[in-house]
Design a protein around this motif. Structure first.
Motif, short mmCIF file in Angstrom:
data_model
loop_
_atom_site.label_atom_id
_atom_site.label_comp_id
_atom_site.label_asym_id
_atom_site.label_seq_id
_atom_site.Cartn_x
_atom_site.Cartn_y
_atom_site.Cartn_z
N LEU A 250 0.83 -1.21 0.00
CA LEU A 250 0.00 0.00 0.00
C LEU A 250 0.86 1.26 0.00
O LEU A 250 0.53 2.25 -0.65
CB LEU A 250 -0.91 0.00 1.23
N ALA A 251 1.98 1.20 0.75
CA ALA A 251 2.87 2.37 0.84
C ALA A 251 3.45 2.70 -0.54
O ALA A 251 3.49 3.87 -0.95
CB ALA A 251 3.97 2.11 1.85
N TYR A 252 3.90 1.68 -1.29
CA TYR A 252 4.50 1.93 -2.60
C TYR A 252 3.46 2.33 -3.64
O TYR A 252 3.73 3.12 -4.55
CB TYR A 252 5.33 0.74 -3.05
N GLN A 253 2.26 1.79 -3.47
CA GLN A 253 1.15 2.21 -4.34
C GLN A 253 0.87 3.70 -4.12
O GLN A 253 0.71 4.48 -5.06
CB GLN A 253 -0.07 1.36 -3.97
N GLY A 254 0.84 4.10 -2.84
CA GLY A 254 0.61 5.51 -2.50
C GLY A 254 1.79 6.39 -2.88
O GLY A 254 1.61 7.57 -3.23
N PHE A 255 2.99 5.82 -2.81
CA PHE A 255 4.19 6.57 -3.19
C PHE A 255 4.11 7.01 -4.66
O PHE A 255 4.41 8.16 -5.00
CB PHE A 255 5.42 5.68 -2.95
N LEU A 256 3.66 6.10 -5.52
CA LEU A 256 3.51 6.44 -6.95
C LEU A 256 2.47 7.53 -7.14
O LEU A 256 2.62 8.44 -7.96
CB LEU A 256 3.12 5.19 -7.75
N TRP A 257 1.39 7.44 -6.37
CA TRP A 257 0.30 8.43 -6.44
C TRP A 257 0.80 9.80 -5.98
O TRP A 257 0.53 10.82 -6.62
CB TRP A 257 -0.86 7.93 -5.57
N ARG A 258 1.56 9.85 -4.89
CA ARG A 258 1.99 11.13 -4.32
C ARG A 258 3.22 11.72 -5.01
O ARG A 258 3.33 12.94 -5.16
CB ARG A 258 2.30 10.95 -2.83
N ALA A 266 12.08 10.64 -1.40
CA ALA A 266 10.84 10.11 -0.82
C ALA A 266 10.91 8.60 -0.68
O ALA A 266 10.46 8.03 0.32
CB ALA A 266 9.65 10.51 -1.69
N LYS A 267 11.49 7.94 -1.65
CA LYS A 267 11.60 6.47 -1.62
C LYS A 267 12.45 6.01 -0.44
O LYS A 267 12.12 5.06 0.27
CB LYS A 267 12.18 5.96 -2.93
N ALA A 268 13.57 6.71 -0.22
CA ALA A 268 14.45 6.36 0.91
C ALA A 268 13.72 6.56 2.23
O ALA A 268 13.86 5.75 3.16
CB ALA A 268 15.70 7.24 0.87
N ARG A 269 12.91 7.60 2.31
CA ARG A 269 12.14 7.87 3.54
C ARG A 269 11.11 6.76 3.77
O ARG A 269 10.91 6.30 4.90
CB ARG A 269 11.47 9.24 3.42
N VAL A 270 10.44 6.32 2.70
CA VAL A 270 9.46 5.23 2.80
C VAL A 270 10.14 3.97 3.34
O VAL A 270 9.64 3.31 4.27
CB VAL A 270 8.80 4.94 1.44
N GLU A 271 11.28 3.64 2.80
CA GLU A 271 12.00 2.42 3.23
C GLU A 271 12.41 2.51 4.69
O GLU A 271 12.26 1.56 5.46
CB GLU A 271 13.24 2.22 2.35
N LYS A 272 12.91 3.68 5.09
CA LYS A 272 13.35 3.88 6.47
C LYS A 272 12.18 3.73 7.44
O LYS A 272 12.27 3.04 8.47
CB LYS A 272 13.97 5.28 6.59
#
Length: 1016
Positions: A250-258, A266-272
């Motif tokens: 869900l996080a990566y799905q939302g990452f693409l949207w945002r 942003a990707k590094a922050r999501v992973e962290k």
């Protein structure tokens, strides 16, 4: 040997605070004791912790009472025993049935009956408690034979004779009686005190079996509780791995949207964040929140996620929040980190109209046994204390009002009042009744009744019997499901714009709601009435002082308006530095590095933590204690004092000057309980901007939405004025056009029936329902035939002009209504009236003053619609200048005629002062300051128009008039009355908005002396 102790959590019964009860037990040499508050377990968790610190073995239990009658005392052998009692009490709380005289069969609970209540046969786990003063009864054969099933019963309710009197006062409050009417059965026995253990045992020395039974019960009660174990629902799916897998997807799905696919930061922050969330086992917590938001979106509801949860990029990607943490440099550790001892919570707002739907979903989705609201203790407060205690002493209502409204130094000095004061002050901060937390919900893994009984308040959602602090202590992270009218304003506006103009506004598009040129210009001018959080006079003044024309400045403004920042003098300093960025120096390099964005001023909770860590050198754990204190969640003064000591010791070690460290800690202390984290301010700023965008581009629709959500800071009249200024034509309620709420047709605004204070709401709904079903009303006669309304209701509608479509005057309509309805009662309505044609009457022409309608409107709506209040004045004078001229009148004396909108009372060291908000004849707003010396001679005299004389002070682009004189201006005589004594009474129904601030006076600028240079 104490199996029946009451704390002050035995509401309106016990008099001993929990800490004091434990302290007394230590003094009396007690090694084991039971807390058995009446029908509650509110205090047991603090009791267990308190006993552990002094080496007392705690036993937890409940004293079961029905009304005021003791049934029995239950003592939990273990955790299962507590759960059994909780479920038993919950069932009776929900059903409303009386507790049975005989206890049910429990597996892990000891039951103790009083001598008077003891049944003839006892189960293995049941005993009879015998008090020392009852031991003489053991010589009687019927009791002697039962010694083998007896235990010591020495209830504890109070400590001293004074507290016994306090207990009786509490009982009188609870039974709604005066003291002299209490009977012996209403209050406890005079012996219910804690005695030294040796002294108590001496009374039973001839009955070793009773002592050994008591010891056996105490030995076999072993209630163990782990405080550091998470108790929320563990998994959204079935286990931690699948939770993490779903959250990641869900996080990566939302990452693409945002962000699209190429944002590496942003990707590094999501992973962290995903890594930390997994380590702390919070995937389920995020997913449950996401699930609630997903349901909300499926229903077309609008929500706003705020608070420190907006520091999370995962929350942003999941759509829980709408704040990009990268844009505002919000660090995730403020919300969740490996060192943080207490769990976080999400604050999510819905419209007040939709919140109950969300709550029902949560309760249905996660199960009634696993979901409940947090409770809260409503304490005895100053006003309620004197009212309640005074009533007990038989004081009349007028005297109760005087006691409640005035400070103690202004009270009478007679002996009764002195008693009311003495015992009233003893009750301050005592719990008075239990209530429901406004928003905190617990979703548990195990049934909630494992930990507490539940109560069902009138709102229909169960509550636990402890507050949010205890919930957190025992391992629950609450979900804050809030409601506010601001979201209703936005949501209803969007729907109304689509209905009225055919335009669909995507208000969640942040390019609309964060940086729009026209909205920015309105913001800088403080044209924000109706907009969430930025419409109060204080906030509008701050926006003008800052010339706030962008989102980031608004984020800061949302926080510096808070009392902590204002009281410390930092709000004034922020305004100075914002307007003069070249006229100050940073206190220290750390302030430049860490707080450069806010000119070296601590504005947010994060700023305080940054300075504590980077300037003071405090460890992260101390930073967390500060965070909790600033959030109003910290309960430990000792912990805060330790942080303070550590701060000064560390500063000295770093070689910082003492004066600088003292100034910085003074600022830090001012934040306690009165500040926002940056993410919270940002969430408020986004919502404020959304409101502002709608107000700027769709002002009439927006104002109708504000009116229908029952306003905000101001009364309805102010929002009606705003709609008129935006180009709307305002119409009184009409039976063929109006709904219960206010309606909009193009630019025509028809006020709703809800604003007619004397009209029953069910009748208003009936009118709308009948019209929708059977078509428009053709005449007054047709209305009377169809609507079962008596003559008084019809008169209200006639006087407000709801039948003006008939072309008849109000006087003619009144004649027709009287002829048809004078002897009519709605319940006698019959078919004959409906079917008979109405006779045509030749009606006389009756003259009517143009102003009669305005006075009718004031009487029924509390404000005029067909003209302005200025049109009703006797004077034709409209003042020397208008609000638009004030910026050019610095230090000049001006005279203005204005209509009072609101006034706010503020304490100062010189006495009470007021800030007033007014509109001039042209409809523009301006502000005034009224100091105590001026108010003594020229006080406010209620709503209406005033002639004002004062001196203009322009403070950073914001003019205020300091008033020296003012006088309320009379209206013309009300032409509806012939008698002169009645001709001016309607004017008194004109309203004003009055608010007060209950706080110690803010220090003056010279008292703070905030430095603007480096302190070496």
């Amino acid at each position: 040997m104490y199996l029946n102790c009451h704390s002050f959590h035995s509401l309106r019964y016990g008099t001993i605070p929990l800490e004091d009860l434990i302290g007394q037990a230590v003094t009396c040499g007690v090694k084991t004791m039971a807390l058995t508050d009446i029908n509650t377990v509110t205090g047991i968790y603090d009791f267990i912790k308190g006993c552990a610190t002094v080496g007392i073995k705690p036993i937890v239990g409940i004293e079961f009472r029905c009304g005021h009658q003791l049934r029995y005392v239950g003592l939990a052998k273990n955790a299962n025993g507590l759960a059994e009692m909780n479920r038993f009490l919950t069932a009776h709380n929900f059903s409303g049935e009386s507790l049975p005289i005989i206890a049910p069969k429990f597996n892990d609970v000891y039951i103790v009956y009083s001598l008077e209540q003891a049944p003839s046969t006892l189960r293995e786990n049941e005993y009879i408690g015998i008090r020392p003063e009852e031991l003489s009864k053991l010589f009687l054969p019927e009791w002697k034979s039962k010694i083998s099933k007896m235990v010591i019963l020495q209830p504890v309710t109070f400590r001293t004779k004074r507290e016994f009197n306090l207990h009786k006062i509490l009982r009188a409050i609870d039974t709604n009686n005066i003291l002299s009417k209490l009977t012996v059965s209403d209050y406890c026995k005079t012996s219910e005190v804690m005695l030294p253990l040796e002294s108590l045992l001496l009374s039973y020395v001839e009955y070793p079996k009773i002592i050994s039974n008591t010891q056996k019960v105490m030995d076999l009660c072993e209630f163990k509780f782990e405080f550091n174990t998470p108790r929320n629902k563990k998994f959204y799916t079935t286990n931690q791995e699948s939770d993490l897998s779903l959250l990641t997807a869900l996080a990566y799905q939302g990452f693409l949207w945002r962000y699209g696919k190429d944002n590496t930061l942003a990707k590094a922050r999501v992973e962290k964040e995903l890594k930390v969330i997994d380590q702390l086992q919070f995937s389920g917590y995020f997913l449950i929140t996401w699930d609630i938001v997903r349901y909300s979106n499926s229903q077309g509801f609008m929500h706003i996620g705020r608070g420190s949860g907006a520091n999370s990029i995962i929350a942003y990607c999941l759509g829980i929040t709408d704040i990009c943490p990268l844009e505002l440099d919000l660090y995730f550790e403020r919300f969740l980190n490996l060192n943080r001892k207490s769990p976080p919570d999400f604050d999510i707002d819905w419209s007040w109209k939709e919140r109950d739907v969300i709550l029902e979903y949560i309760f249905n989705r996660y199960g009634a046994d696993h979901v409940a609201f947090c409770g809260t203790n409503v304490e005895f407060k100053y006003r309620s204390i004197f009212r309640e205690v005074g009533k007990v002493f038989g004081l009349p209502k007028e005297e109760l009002d005087r006691l409640a409204k005035n400070p103690m130094k202004l009270h009478d000095t007679n002996s009764i009042v002195k008693l009311v004061q003495e015992y009233g002050m003893l009750l301050e901060k005592y719990p008075n009744q239990r209530s429901m937390h406004s928003c905190g919900i617990i979703i548990s893994e195990d049934p909630i009744t494992n930990y507490t009984p539940l109560e069902m308040p009138p709102k229909g959602f169960p509550i636990v019997l402890f507050d949010m602090h205890i919930a957190e202590d025992i391992g629950f992270e609450k979900f804050d499901i809030l409601s506010q009218r601001g979201i209703g304003h936005i949501d209803d506006s969007v729907k109304l714009i689509e209905k009225n103009r055919g335009i669909r506004v995507d208000i969640r598009n942040t390019s609309l709601s964060k940086d729009e040129a026209l909205a920015n210009s309105y913001l800088a001018q403080g044209k924000t009435i109706g907009c969430f959080y930025i419409e109060s006079p204080a906030m509008r003044g701050l926006l003008r002082r800052l010339k706030c024309d962008n989102y980031k400045t608004l984020v800061a403004a949302s926080s510096i308006i808070r009392p902590g920042v204002a009281q410390s003098g930092m709000m004034k300093e922020y305004i100075f530095r914002h307007n003069h960025p070249d006229r100050f120096e940073y206190f220290h390099e750390v302030f430049k590095e860490q707080l450069g964005e806010t000119y070296g001023i601590m504005v947010y909770q994060e700023d305080v933590i940054k300075i504590a860590l980077y300037y003071g050198g405090l460890p992260a754990a101390d930073g967390d204690i500060l965070r909790r204190a600033m959030s109003g969640k910290g309960r430990s003064k000792k912990a805060l004092q330790k942080v303070k000591d550590n701060f000064f010791a560390s500063c000295a070690q770093k070689g910082h000057p003492l004066k600088l460290s003292e100034e910085i800690y003074r600022q830090i202390e001012s934040f306690a309980g009165y500040s926002f984290c940056k993410a919270h301010s940002a969430s408020y700023a986004v919502e404020s901007y959304q409101s502002l965008y709608l107000k700027v581009h769709y002002p009439i629709e927006f104002m109708v939405a504000v009116i229908n959500n029952q306003g905000g800071f101001y009364r309805t009249e102010v929002y009606v004025h705003e709609a008129r200024m935006a180009g709307a034509t305002i119409h009184n309620p009409c039976v063929n056009k109006s709904e219960y709420e206010t309606t909009l047709y193009g630019t025509d605004v028809y006020l709703g029936f809800m604003h007619l204070q004397s009209l029953e709401s069910k009748m208003a709904y009936f009118i709308v329902s009948d019209r929708n079903k059977n078509g428009n009303f053709q005449s007054l006669e047709d209305f009377i035939n169809r609507i079962p309304m008596g003559i008084e209701g019809i008169k209200i509608l006639i006087f407000i002009g709801a039948f003006r479509f008939t072309g008849k005057t109000k006087n003619q309509l009144l004649v027709i209504a009287s002829l048809l309805l004078n002897n009519y009662k709605p319940e006698n309505k019959n078919l004959l009236l409906i079917q008979e044609p109405v006779k045509e009457y030749k009606l006389p022409t009756l003259e009517r003053s143009l102003f009669e309608d305005a006075f009718d409107e004031i009487e029924l709506l509390s404000f005029p619609v067909s003209c302005t209040p200025f049109d009703l004045l006797q004077t034709k004078n409209r003042g020397d200048i208008m609000a638009k001229d004030l910026l050019n009148c610095h230090k000049k004396q001006v005279r203005m005629l204005a209509y009072l909108i609101s006034r706010k009372q503020v304490p100062t060291k010189r006495g009470t002062m007021y800030f007033g908000t007014w509109i001039d004849h042209e409809g523009s707003y301006f502000d005034t300051a009224h100091f105590p010396d001026s108010l003594t001679q020229y006080p406010f005299l209620g709503g209406g128009c005033y002639l004002l004389l004062g001196t203009v002070e322009v403070d950073y682009h914001f003019p205020t008039i300091t008033i020296t004189k003012m006088a309320k201006m009379p209206f013309i005589p009300d032409p509806r009355y012939m008698d002169s004594k009645d001709q001016f009474k309607t004017q008194n129904q004109i309203k004003e908005d009055v608010s007060s601030t209950h706080r110690t006076p803010y220090p003056q600028e010279h008292e703070i002396n905030l430095p603007r240079h480096k302190m070496n």
